[in-house]
Design an enzyme around this catalytic site. Structure first.
Site, mmCIF file in Angstrom:
data_model
loop_
_atom_site.group_PDB
_atom_site.id
_atom_site.type_symbol
_atom_site.label_atom_id
_atom_site.label_comp_id
_atom_site.label_asym_id
_atom_site.label_seq_id
_atom_site.Cartn_x
_atom_site.Cartn_y
_atom_site.Cartn_z
ATOM 1 N N ASP A 103 68.706 -49.001 -13.357
ATOM 2 C CA ASP A 103 67.741 -48.420 -12.284
ATOM 3 C C ASP A 103 65.986 -48.409 -12.503
ATOM 4 O O ASP A 103 65.419 -48.032 -13.394
ATOM 5 C CB ASP A 103 67.670 -46.927 -12.225
ATOM 6 C CG ASP A 103 67.201 -46.164 -11.086
ATOM 7 O OD1 ASP A 103 66.189 -46.445 -10.427
ATOM 8 O OD2 ASP A 103 67.760 -44.606 -10.848
ATOM 9 N N SER A 132 68.009 -40.247 -4.424
ATOM 10 C CA SER A 132 66.789 -40.322 -5.250
ATOM 11 C C SER A 132 66.177 -39.355 -5.175
ATOM 12 O O SER A 132 66.046 -37.857 -5.710
ATOM 13 C CB SER A 132 65.804 -41.766 -4.512
ATOM 14 O OG SER A 132 64.937 -41.758 -4.868
ATOM 15 N N HIS A 159 68.773 -48.612 -8.822
ATOM 16 C CA HIS A 159 68.805 -47.670 -8.286
ATOM 17 C C HIS A 159 69.569 -47.513 -6.480
ATOM 18 O O HIS A 159 70.321 -45.979 -6.447
ATOM 19 C CB HIS A 159 67.090 -47.889 -7.520
ATOM 20 C CG HIS A 159 67.193 -45.876 -6.804
ATOM 21 N ND1 HIS A 159 66.375 -44.998 -7.530
ATOM 22 C CD2 HIS A 159 66.405 -45.982 -5.777
ATOM 23 C CE1 HIS A 159 66.391 -43.727 -6.792
ATOM 24 N NE2 HIS A 159 66.118 -44.483 -5.550
#
Length: 849
Positions: free
Chosen positions: A773, A700, A807
Site C-alpha cells: 500500500d 480506505s 492501495h
C-alpha cells in the site's frame, strides 16, 4: 436464528441447499451451526493460505470483457476505441519493482511497475462511420497515448519484456508501425511529446552508455544518518521513499535519460545530454523546449515531486540562441512546507505554454511565500513572458486572493482563470484579456465548490492555431459552450449551455432527460454533438446528436453490450431521508434480482460507506448521484454481493459539517453516528432491511469509518474494512480533510482513532490490506496493529494481507480472493435462508446449459 422466511416449510429445504452450496463452492467453513448460532468463533488462522476464487456466480462475472474507452481526435474527425487489458495477473504484480522516491520502477522495462494498459484499438471516421481495427502485435500492452497536433496520428508506447517501444498509428489508414525499439525511459513522467506538423516527437531515451545498475554494497558502507537543523518540516506519511545511498544511486540510474528528436521515419538526433528529466514540453510553434529536471540533494522524507528542480528553456531553432539553454528558475528541496491544503511551494511553479500563442510561457508564484496561514491580501500571481524575450521583465497578468487552480487559454482577448481556497470551500472564475495589460479582470463566478447545484460546468475546447486546445467560441465569437453535470434536488441531468460573455447570459441548448444519464462529450463538425448515454438497463454508449435539432433521434456511434446481463434485473433506486438535525441525505439502494418484499421480507443488507467533510449543511445534503446510472460491478465492488442475495446501500450520505469556524472533525463521531442511524432507520422502516442483519463495509477512509461505527454504535452485526487507517497518531501531520497536526488537536486525533476504542468493538471485523500500500497514511501496519489490538482484547477479527497489492487491488487472484472473503464474512454473520434461496434462484435462472 433463521428469520428471513415467513413460513417454516422452507427451513429444512434451505439447510440442505446451504450444504450443497458449501460443497459446490468449496466453502468448507459452512456448517449448520453458522446459521444456528448468533455468534460464530472462527478458528485461528496463521501464515500463508491458498488463493480462493470468487464464489459462483461472481467468478464468471469477473471474466466479462472490459468495455472500451472512447477518445476523440484533436481535429474531431476520428474517435478511437481502446480495449483495456483488464485485471492483471499476480505474476505481473510480482515482477521486479523498485520503490524509489514515491515511484515504483520496473527495472526490466525502465517504466512504471504497473500501468493501465490497452490491448486493442479501433478507429472510427466520424463523417462516414467507417470502423477499422488497428493491426498490432498479439498481446500488446499499450500506454502513453499522445495525439499529434494535426490529429492524424497517434503515438504510443508498447511495453515488452525488454522495455518501451515507440509506435505510431496513422488514423486515415488505421495502420501501425514501430519507430524505435525498447529505448524509451518511462520511469518518471511521459516519455514523449509531439512537435508540430511532421517534425516528429521529443522523447526521453535511455543513454546508450548507461551501463549496469549500481550493485548493493555488501557490507554497507556505513550507517544511515539523518540530521535536522531545528526548522519545522511537517510532512504527511509517504511510502516508497528513498532509504539509503544505494537507493539514491538507483534513482539516478533509472531516471537518467537523454532528450532526442525522433522523426516519423524513426531517425534520431540528440538534443540534450543525460540528466534526470521530468517533463520536456515543446512550445506551440516547436521552436523551444520547456525542460524540468530533478536535482540533488534528494530527500528520505518526501517523494520526488518535492525534490529540488531546475526549470530551463532550451532553444531548438532561434537564431543565435539555437541549441542553447537558459535557466528560468531553481527550486530548493520542499520538505518543510507549511501545513494546510492551501499551502504551496514557495517560488515559481506550474510552468506551461499558452496554447494560443507561438511561444509564450506562463507560471504562477506565491505572493505569501506559500504559507496559507499567513495573513495576506493576495496569494498568487500569474506571469507570462515571451520565450524570445527572456531578457525583458515578465508581465504580471493576474493576481488573486486565493490559490491559482487552472487557466483556459482562448486568444489575446480571452482567457479564463480559476482560483480556489480550501478553508472556505470557495472557487472563483475570472475572465482576463492576456494581450491587453490594462484590461481589468472580470469576476464571472464565485461559489462554494461543493455546491453542485450552482456548478456552471466546464468550457468546451477546440483545436487552436497550433494544434493545441483553446477555448471553443461560438460562431458569434462572443460566446462559449459549457458542459456540466446538472445536479439538482430532482437528480443529475447533464447539460450543454451557450454562455454569452457580453451579456453574461446562459442559454440552455440541451439537457438530458429521464430515463437517461447522457453527458455531452464534444462538439464536432457540421453541428454535431457527441454524447455518452446510459440508463439503468442500457450500457453506456456514444451517440451523435444534431445541434440544430436536438429533438431528432440520437444516432448510435457505438454498440457496447451489457458486460453482465445476468444483473440486468437488479433493483436500483436513489433514496432520500433526513438526519436527526434536519440535514437531507441520500443513498443508492440496490436490491438483488428476484427480491420481492412481500414474499421475502426484510433482507440482510450491506452498507458501503465513505464520509465527506463540508463547510456548511446546505451543500452537505445535495444530491450528487443519478438514478439513471448503468450500474454493473467491476473488480472488487460490493455490488457483486447482489448476485448472492444481499441488499446493498451504496454511499449513504455521511456528511461531516463544520460551521461557524468549527472544524468538521471536532464532531466527527456524533455526525457519523447520526448519519448512519438515519440510513439504517430508513431501510428498516421501509421493511426491506433486517435490523439484526446489517453489515458495514468500506475502503480506505471508508474502512476507517467502518471501525468507528463498530466501536461507537450497535447498528451493525459485522464489518469489512479494506486498506484503512485506524490509529491517527501514525498520521500526525494531517489526514483526509484534517489540516491540523496531532499536537494541535490531540483530543480530536484520539477520539477519531478507532484503535483507541478497539475494546468496544464487539462485532466481527474483517481487515484486508495490500502489502504494498503506497497511499499516504494507510500503511499495512495500520491493519496489522488493529488486528493485534482486537486479538489481544478477545475480539473476533480476521486479517488478510495481499502480497504485491497496492492501495487498490489489481490482480485477478487478489480480487477474486477479496470477493470470496467478503461473501464468506456476509454469510457467516448476516446470512439467512432467504439469501440462500435468492442465490439459488439466481444461479438456476442464469445457469449455462
Amino acid at each position: 436464528m433463521v428469520d428471513g422466511d415467513r413460513s417454516s416449510r422452507y427451513r429444512s429445504r434451505w439447510w440442505s441447499v446451504l450444504g450443497c452450496l458449501a460443497t459446490v463452492m468449496g466453502w468448507g467453513w459452512v456448517e449448520s451451526s453458522v446459521l444456528a448460532q448468533p455468534s460464530v468463533k472462527l478458528p485461528s488462522v496463521t501464515g500463508a493460505a491458498r488463493w480462493q476464487p470468487a464464489p459462483p456466480p461472481i467468478d464468471q462475472m469477473l471474466k466479462a470483457p472490459a468495455t472500451p474507452i472512447v477518445m476523440v481526435s484533436p481535429n474531431r474527425r476520428y474517435t478511437i476505441e481502446l480495449l483495456p487489458v483488464g485485471m492483471a495477473a499476480l505474476v505481473d504484480l510480482a515482477a521486479p519493482a523498485l520503490p524509489l522516491a514515491g515511484l515504483r520502477i520496473n527495472p526490466q522495462t525502465n517504466g512504471p511497475s504497473l500501468d493501465a494498459y490497452y490491448r486493442g484499438i479501433t478507429i472510427t471516421e466520424l463523417s462516414t462511420r467507417q470502423r477499422q481495427a488497428v493491426s498490432l502485435p498479439a498481446n500488446s500492452r499499450l500506454s502513453n497515448l499522445r495525439w499529434s497536433r494535426d490529429g492524424r496520428s497517434l503515438a504510443l508506447t508498447r511495453t515488452t519484456d525488454r522495455g518501451l517501444e515507440l509506435w505510431i498509428i496513422d488514423l486515415e489508414t488505421a495502420s501501425s508501425r514501430m519507430l524505435t525499439g525498447p529505448i524509451l525511459n518511462g520511469a518518471y513522467g511521459p516519455p514523449c511529446d509531439w512537435l508540430p506538423g511532421t517534425e516528429g516527437l521529443v522523447c526521453k531515451v535511455i543513454p546508450t552508455d548507461r551501463g549496469a545498475p549500481p550493485p548493493m554494497p555488501v557490507p554497507p558502507e556505513g550507517p544511515i544518518i539523518e540530521d535536522h537543523d531545528g526548522q519545522r518540516s511537517p510532512n504527511r506519511t509517504y511510502t516508497n521513499l528513498l532509504n539509503s545511498p544505494h537507493d539514491e544511486a538507483l534513482l539516478k540510474h533509472y531516471l537518467s535519460a537523454t532528450i532526442e528528436r525522433i522523426d516519423l521515419q524513426g531517425r534520431r538526433s540528440l538534443l540534450l545530454p543525460p540528466d534526470l528529466y521530468d517533463h520536456v514540453t515543446p512550445s506551440p510553434n516547436g521552436q523551444h523546449l520547456l525542460v524540468e529536471t530533478v536535482e540533488t540533494p534528494f530527500s528520505y522524507k518526501v517523494p520526488i515531486d518535492r525534490f529540488p528542480r531546475r526549470i530551463a528553456l532550451h532553444h531548438l531553432n532561434q537564431g543565435r540562441n539555437q541549441g542553447r539553454s537558459q535557466i528560468l528558475t531553481r527550486l530548493p528541496l520542499a520538505d518543510n512546507l507549511p501545513l494546510g491544503f492551501d499551502a504551496v511551494r514557495p517560488g515559481k511553479r506550474l510552468f506551461g505554454w499558452r496554447t494560443d500563442r507561438p511561444a509564450t510561457l506562463y507560471w504562477v508564484e506565491a505572493l505569501d511565500g506559500g504559507n496559507s496561514g499567513q495573513a495576506a491580501t493576495d496569494r498568487d500571481a500569474l506571469y507570462v513572458q515571451e520565450a524570445t524575450a527572456l531578457d525583458q521583465p515578465p508581465q504580471r497578468l493576474w493576481q488573486s486572493s486565493f490559490r491559482f487552480r487552472y487557466a483556459w487559454w482562448g486568444n489575446g482577448n480571452l482567457a479564463l482563470i480559476e482560483e480556489f481556497w480550501f478553508d472556505e470551500r470557495r472557487v472563483r472564475l475570472w475572465q482576463v484579456a492576456p494581450d491587453r495589460p490594462g484590461a481589468a479582470p472580470v469576476l464571472r463566478g464565485d461559489r462554494n465548490y461543493q455546491d453542485r447545484y450552482r456548478d456552471p460546468g466546464d468550457p468546451l475546447m477546440a483545436q487552436g492555431p497550433y494544434g493545441l486546445e483553446v477555448l471553443r467560441l461560438a460562431t458569434d465569437q462572443q460566446s462559449l459552450y459549457l458542459v456540466g453535470q446538472g445536479a439538482s434536488p430532482q437528480g443529475i441531468y447533464p447539460f450543454l449551455d451557450r454562455w454569452n460573455l457580453v451579456t453574461n447570459q446562459m442559454e440552455r441548448l440541451w439537457q438530458a432527460t429521464d430515463p437517461y444519464y447522457e453527458y455531452p462529450i464534444d462538439l464536432l463538425s457540421q453541428g454535431q454533438l457527441l454524447t455518452q448515454r446510459q440508463s439503468q438497463r442500457e450500457a453506456p454508449n456514444y451517440f451523435l446528436r444534431n445541434l440544430a435539432s436536438f429533438e431528432s433521434p440520437a444516432q448510435p456511434l457505438t454498440q457496447f453490450a451489457d458486460p453482465i446481463p445476468a444483473l440486468a434485473d437488479i433493483q436500483q433506486e436513489i433514496v432520500y431521508y433526513q438526519r436527526a438535525d434536519g440535514v437531507p441525505l441520500s443513498a443508492t439502494l440496490y436490491l438483488p434480482p428476484g427480491y420481492q418484499r412481500d414474499r421475502d421480507g426484510p433482507l440482510p443488507m450491506v452498507f458501503w460507506v465513505y464520509p465527506e467533510e463540508y463547510a456548511d449543511r446546505n451543500t452537505a445534503g445535495q444530491v450528487t448521484t443519478s438514478a439513471n446510472f448503468f450500474s454493473r460491478p467491476e473488480a472488487d465492488s460490493p455490488l457483486f454481493l447482489l448476485a448472492l442475495g444481499y441488499g446493498v446501500l451504496l454511499d449513504p450520505s455521511l456528511p461531516i459539517v463544520g460551521e461557524n469556524g468549527a472544524e468538521p472533525n471536532d464532531t466527527y463521531i456524533e455526525q457519523l453516528i447520526a448519519g448512519a442511524e438515519a440510513a439504517v432507520n430508513y431501510v428498516v422502516d421501509r421493511g426491506i432491511a433486517d435490523p439484526k442483519r446489517l453489515l458495514v463495509g468500506g475502503h480506505s477512509y471508508g474502512a476507517f469509518t467502518v471501525a468507528n461505527l463498530l466501536a461507537h454504535t450497535n447498528l451493525f452485526k459485522a464489518g469489512i474494512a479494506r486498506s484503512g487507517a485506524y490509529n491517527r497518531t501514525l498520521t500526525p501531520f494531517g489526514f483526509q480533510g484534517e489540516q491540523r497536526t496531532y499536537w494541535q488537536a490531540q483530543e480530536t486525533y484520539t477520539r477519531l482513532s478507532p484503535f483507541t476504542f478497539a475494546d468496544r468493538i464487539n462485532e466481527p471485523l474483517l481487515l484486508i490490506h495490500g502489502q504494498r500500500d503506497s497511499n499516504p497514511g494507510t500503511y499495512p501496519i495500520q491493519s496489522e496493529r488493529m488486528y493485534d489490538a482486537m486479538r489481544g482484547l478477545g475480539g473476533t477479527a480476521r486479517l488478510v494481507l495481499l502480497p504485491y497489492e497496492d492501495h487498490a487491488y489489481e490482480s485477478q487472484e487478489a480480487i477474486g480472493h477479496v470477493l470470496w472473503e467478503m461473501a464468506r464474512w456476509c454469510d457467516l454473520y448476516i446470512g439467512t435462508s432467504t439469501v440462500q434461496r435468492l442465490r439459488m434462484d439466481f444461479q438456476q435462472a442464469h445457469a449455462h446449459p
